[in-house]
Design an enzyme around this catalytic site. Sequence first.
Site: not given
Length: 203
Positions: A11, A85
Amino acid sequence: MIRQNLYLIRHGETIWNQKKILQGQQDIPLSENGLYQALTLAEHLQETKPDAIYSSDLSRAYETAKIIARTANIERVNVTNRLRERFYGTLEAKPLDEVSALVPDYAVNWRQVMRYEMESLEDLQSRTVQQITQIMKRESNRNIVIVCHGGVINCFIHYLTKGRNGTGRLRLNNTSVSTFRYHDPNWRIISLNMTDHLHKSPN
């Protein structure tokens, strides 16, 4: 013979990236620079002509994926929490230097640190490999973009290289692109951590 390309993307940058705060599964949006990185990446990825885009459900990944999808004229981003994550438990939202003082090997240990309720790297790798493989099997003969997180991507690289690269060895940059070739059940690494789009001069 069916071969597919997979583009694994970290990201764009967040304010917590800038301030060196451990994010984990905290839902932190892109910074202004992160939005710029995502826009620049989206233009760069037009050359790859992705057929489908998948994303972690955390906003920093989803925002990055939406920008890529809009530029590629792909209507829908497929979202899953299986690409989140690593969960760092009570260490999340702490400055990285404080985290390192509490658990010096927090980023590379493979055990579950019960004291801090951390997800083990083994569990992270298991869900990552399983989810990515399922996506590629489902999207047979299509080129796929997956936007997720540095820990997720590094665990996948660690799995493919049997620990020679990835977790503990590779620092992935925001909006970096790592490219893989998939021919069920085999994987081949094409390139890792490419950030050419961030170094192009503006038109």
